[in-house]
Motif scaffolding. Structure first.
Motif, mmCIF file in Angstrom:
data_model
loop_
_atom_site.group_PDB
_atom_site.id
_atom_site.type_symbol
_atom_site.label_atom_id
_atom_site.label_comp_id
_atom_site.label_asym_id
_atom_site.label_seq_id
_atom_site.Cartn_x
_atom_site.Cartn_y
_atom_site.Cartn_z
ATOM 1 N N ARG A 237 -2.046 -9.818 2.997
ATOM 2 C CA ARG A 237 -3.492 -9.699 2.818
ATOM 3 C C ARG A 237 -4.050 -10.953 2.146
ATOM 4 O O ARG A 237 -3.430 -11.502 1.229
ATOM 5 C CB ARG A 237 -3.822 -8.487 1.950
ATOM 6 N N PRO A 238 -5.191 -11.425 2.569
ATOM 7 C CA PRO A 238 -5.830 -12.550 1.875
ATOM 8 C C PRO A 238 -6.326 -12.102 0.504
ATOM 9 O O PRO A 238 -6.558 -10.909 0.264
ATOM 10 C CB PRO A 238 -6.992 -12.917 2.794
ATOM 11 N N ILE A 239 -6.475 -13.050 -0.392
ATOM 12 C CA ILE A 239 -6.934 -12.736 -1.747
ATOM 13 C C ILE A 239 -8.455 -12.633 -1.747
ATOM 14 O O ILE A 239 -9.163 -13.626 -1.538
ATOM 15 C CB ILE A 239 -6.461 -13.806 -2.747
ATOM 16 N N THR A 240 -8.943 -11.426 -1.944
ATOM 17 C CA THR A 240 -10.381 -11.161 -2.017
ATOM 18 C C THR A 240 -10.662 -10.385 -3.299
ATOM 19 O O THR A 240 -9.740 -9.912 -3.983
ATOM 20 C CB THR A 240 -10.864 -10.333 -0.824
ATOM 21 N N LEU A 241 -11.923 -10.216 -3.616
ATOM 22 C CA LEU A 241 -12.295 -9.480 -4.815
ATOM 23 C C LEU A 241 -11.794 -8.037 -4.745
ATOM 24 O O LEU A 241 -11.259 -7.498 -5.723
ATOM 25 C CB LEU A 241 -13.815 -9.508 -4.982
ATOM 26 N N LYS B 183 1.062 -11.782 -10.060
ATOM 27 C CA LYS B 183 1.133 -10.502 -9.355
ATOM 28 C C LYS B 183 0.220 -10.519 -8.132
ATOM 29 O O LYS B 183 0.594 -10.013 -7.061
ATOM 30 C CB LYS B 183 0.750 -9.348 -10.282
ATOM 31 N N ILE B 184 -0.962 -11.108 -8.254
ATOM 32 C CA ILE B 184 -1.858 -11.221 -7.100
ATOM 33 C C ILE B 184 -1.188 -12.001 -5.977
ATOM 34 O O ILE B 184 -1.241 -11.622 -4.813
ATOM 35 C CB ILE B 184 -3.176 -11.911 -7.522
ATOM 36 N N GLY B 185 -0.548 -13.114 -6.349
ATOM 37 C CA GLY B 185 0.157 -13.920 -5.348
ATOM 38 C C GLY B 185 1.280 -13.156 -4.679
ATOM 39 O O GLY B 185 1.478 -13.250 -3.463
ATOM 40 N N ALA B 186 2.042 -12.370 -5.467
ATOM 41 C CA ALA B 186 3.143 -11.591 -4.914
ATOM 42 C C ALA B 186 2.632 -10.529 -3.948
ATOM 43 O O ALA B 186 3.176 -10.346 -2.852
ATOM 44 C CB ALA B 186 3.935 -10.943 -6.049
ATOM 45 N N VAL B 187 1.581 -9.810 -4.355
ATOM 46 C CA VAL B 187 1.018 -8.761 -3.501
ATOM 47 C C VAL B 187 0.477 -9.364 -2.207
ATOM 48 O O VAL B 187 0.689 -8.828 -1.108
ATOM 49 C CB VAL B 187 -0.093 -7.990 -4.248
ATOM 50 N N SER B 188 -0.194 -10.505 -2.308
ATOM 51 C CA SER B 188 -0.743 -11.163 -1.119
ATOM 52 C C SER B 188 0.368 -11.586 -0.167
ATOM 53 O O SER B 188 0.281 -11.377 1.046
ATOM 54 C CB SER B 188 -1.571 -12.378 -1.535
ATOM 55 N N PHE B 189 1.428 -12.163 -0.713
ATOM 56 C CA PHE B 189 2.537 -12.632 0.125
ATOM 57 C C PHE B 189 3.230 -11.469 0.829
ATOM 58 O O PHE B 189 3.500 -11.518 2.034
ATOM 59 C CB PHE B 189 3.543 -13.407 -0.724
ATOM 60 N N LEU B 190 3.525 -10.424 0.061
ATOM 61 C CA LEU B 190 4.314 -9.319 0.612
ATOM 62 C C LEU B 190 3.502 -8.439 1.560
ATOM 63 O O LEU B 190 4.054 -7.848 2.483
ATOM 64 C CB LEU B 190 4.887 -8.476 -0.526
ATOM 65 N N VAL C 75 -7.377 -18.897 -3.670
ATOM 66 C CA VAL C 75 -8.179 -17.925 -4.410
ATOM 67 C C VAL C 75 -9.644 -18.362 -4.374
ATOM 68 O O VAL C 75 -9.995 -19.424 -4.895
ATOM 69 C CB VAL C 75 -7.717 -17.824 -5.876
ATOM 70 N N PRO C 76 -10.522 -17.562 -3.769
ATOM 71 C CA PRO C 76 -11.950 -17.927 -3.701
ATOM 72 C C PRO C 76 -12.569 -18.086 -5.085
ATOM 73 O O PRO C 76 -12.106 -17.480 -6.057
ATOM 74 C CB PRO C 76 -12.578 -16.739 -2.945
ATOM 75 N N MET D 39 -9.274 -6.893 -2.926
ATOM 76 C CA MET D 39 -7.811 -6.890 -3.000
ATOM 77 C C MET D 39 -7.341 -7.044 -4.454
ATOM 78 O O MET D 39 -6.418 -6.369 -4.907
ATOM 79 C CB MET D 39 -7.252 -8.032 -2.142
ATOM 80 N N VAL D 40 -7.998 -7.918 -5.215
ATOM 81 C CA VAL D 40 -7.627 -8.149 -6.607
ATOM 82 C C VAL D 40 -7.856 -6.891 -7.438
ATOM 83 O O VAL D 40 -7.000 -6.490 -8.237
ATOM 84 C CB VAL D 40 -8.430 -9.335 -7.185
ATOM 85 N N LYS D 41 -8.992 -6.242 -7.257
ATOM 86 C CA LYS D 41 -9.291 -5.041 -8.035
ATOM 87 C C LYS D 41 -8.279 -3.927 -7.782
ATOM 88 O O LYS D 41 -7.913 -3.186 -8.695
ATOM 89 C CB LYS D 41 -10.701 -4.545 -7.704
ATOM 90 N N SER D 42 -7.810 -3.822 -6.531
ATOM 91 C CA SER D 42 -6.848 -2.768 -6.201
ATOM 92 C C SER D 42 -5.419 -3.151 -6.578
ATOM 93 O O SER D 42 -4.576 -2.283 -6.777
ATOM 94 C CB SER D 42 -6.912 -2.451 -4.705
ATOM 95 N N SER D 43 -5.133 -4.455 -6.702
ATOM 96 C CA SER D 43 -3.761 -4.905 -6.951
ATOM 97 C C SER D 43 -3.392 -4.915 -8.427
ATOM 98 O O SER D 43 -2.240 -4.670 -8.780
ATOM 99 C CB SER D 43 -3.563 -6.318 -6.388
#
Length: 475
Positions: free
Chosen positions: A360-364, A350-357, A325-326, A366-370
């Protein structure tokens, strides 16, 4: 790619957090049906959940499908097919020591109608085995080493460490009463005390339990005429730790038994630790003699975490879950997630789950949409209270003015009590704050909320009405 055990655990924690949040059943019922639920498989199309009992599986499939489906979506951000199976072997390996498992197999192999020696021993030792198991650290993952300290919890942490280093040794710390809103680490501290004492003093008998379990065990001992065993178990312990002590309020027999248990332990210089969501002075239906016992020891509160602590928690949790996570994302999350530690953990999982599945890398972005649900701007408290009153008034065909007034007809009384309950549940306001908003004494608010809490256990219609009100208020 197959997820690792750590990743499966991360996903399951996230799902269970949402199930716990969305469920409307009592804590006792929740523990009964969900305590052994675990995740066996997850991919973009399907997840497989397992429980160790066929009766539990049938209940979850028949009664909790909607709850589980919604919770999986809330946790993972998508809707896979969900399968729930019975995984008996895995459950037995986790929950039953090998010698007990062999004994059960021998029992099952015995001719029908014959009572074996092992069977007699099993029944005779059932209570004592439960006692032995209760003397172990029930949640070994909760330690002082992984508890992150900040100004909001520093005093409670220091008191807990002091107790763990010298249990029962200093009357100023006995009992230790830790209080604060849900999700701030009270239970973590309680188990950290137990785990450290168990490690440093393995000869000590330590009991960690919830107040509801204490009450249910008492009721069972009365019905089975084994109150002597019950009392021996608790009054002969070297250390007693009880979570959510507020639930004994108003329970006459449970308070009586707890009072005498407390006295027996205290007089023998045994350590007592309790947690609560409120200080003793706000436990209005708790007997005065028990309140007096609580305030004679050390009272420590935990508050919502400050920015620096939130950031430290995020960094630690990301590292533990192997999430890249940046720093700008961590800072963004620390700024926005200001409710409690459970909220922080849920969002990160949840961020980790969305990234894994999704890969997608964890970005700002990606986090806002997840996890958009975590970033909704909070309405002013007064606006939310007004909304709750309006929704409740419509539900029971009364007016807001009648709820705030002195009318005592059944519909008005129900609407008034339900509105107090929903305000407490949605906003987690103190009883005096609720009383001030509704022009009621805080003791009246407390008794009315307790009345609703007791009634929804058996009144499914009322329970559904409250769920509908909360859902509308939050939409």
């Amino acid at each position: 790619m197959e997820p690792s055990k750590e990743e499966l655990s991360m996903f399951m924690h996230s799902i269970m957090d949402q199930i716990r949040k969305n469920a409307t059943m009592s804590q006792t019922a929740f523990d009964l049906w969900f305590s052994d639920l675990h995740l066996l498989q997850i991919d973009t199309d399907k997840i497989v959940l397992a429980t160790g009992d066929e009766l539990k599986r049938k209940f979850l499939v028949g009664r909790c499908t909607e709850l589980i489906t919604k919770s999986v979506y809330d946790a993972l951000g998508y809707e896979p097919a969900i399968e729930i199976i019975c995984d008996v072997v895995r459950e037995r390996n986790i929950c039953i020591p090998t010698d007990r498992l062999v004994m059960e197999q021998e029992k099952n192999a015995s001719p029908q109608g014959e009572e074996t020696e092992a069977e007699e021993d099993f029944e005779k030792e059932e209570f004592h085995e439960q006692e032995a198991l209760s003397s172990q650290g029930l949640c070994p993952e909760y330690t002082f080493e992984n508890f992150i300290v900040g100004s909001s919890n520093q005093f409670a942490h220091a008191c807990s460490v002091a107790v763990s280093n010298d249990p029962g040794g200093h009357h100023n710390y006995n009992p230790l009463f830790i209080y604060g809103p849900s999700g701030l680490g009270k239970t973590h501290l309680m188990y950290a005390i137990a785990n450290r004492v168990q490690k440093m003093r393995p000869h000590m008998s330590i009991i960690c339990t919830k107040s509801e379990d204490f009450m249910n065990e008492l009721i069972e001992s009365i019905s089975k005429k084994t109150t002597g065993r019950f009392r021996d178990k608790y009054r002969k312990a070297d250390m007693l730790l009880i979570d959510d002590i507020q639930f004994v309020s108003g329970k006459t027999s449970t308070q009586e038994e707890f009072f005498h248990t407390f006295n027996a332990l205290y007089e023998n210089r045994k350590q007592i630790v309790v947690t609560s969501d409120r200080p003793p002075r706000e436990m209005f239906t708790l007997e005065e003699r028990i309140k007096t016992r609580f305030v004679q020891g050390m009272i420590a509160d935990v508050q919502p975490p400050e920015y620096e602590l939130r950031l430290a928690i995020l960094q630690k949790k990301a590292e533990k879950n192997n999430l890249n996570v940046p720093n700008n994302v961590l800072a963004f999350l620390a700024e926005r997630l200001d409710s409690n530690i459970r909220q922080i953990e849920g969002a990160l999982k949840k961020i980790g789950a969305v990234s894994f599945l999704s890969g997608r890398p964890i970005t700002l972005e990606m986090v806002k949409s997840s996890i958009p649900e975590y970033f909704r701007e909070n309405k002013p408290v007064s606006e939310t209270v007004d909304n709750i009153l309006e929704v409740t008034a419509r539900k029971y065909d009364v007016t807001v003015e009648q709820i705030l007034g002195k009318g005592r007809t059944k519909n008005i009384r129900t609407a008034r009590n339900v509105s107090m309950y929903v305000i407490r549940k949605v906003l987690d306001l103190s009883l005096p704050a609720i009383g001030k908003m509704l022009d009621r004494d805080h003791s009246t608010v407390h008794s009315n909320i307790q009345a609703i809490e007791a009634e929804i256990q058996n009144n499914h219609r009322l329970n559904n009405e409250i769920v509908e009100i909360i859902t509308e208020v939050k939409s």
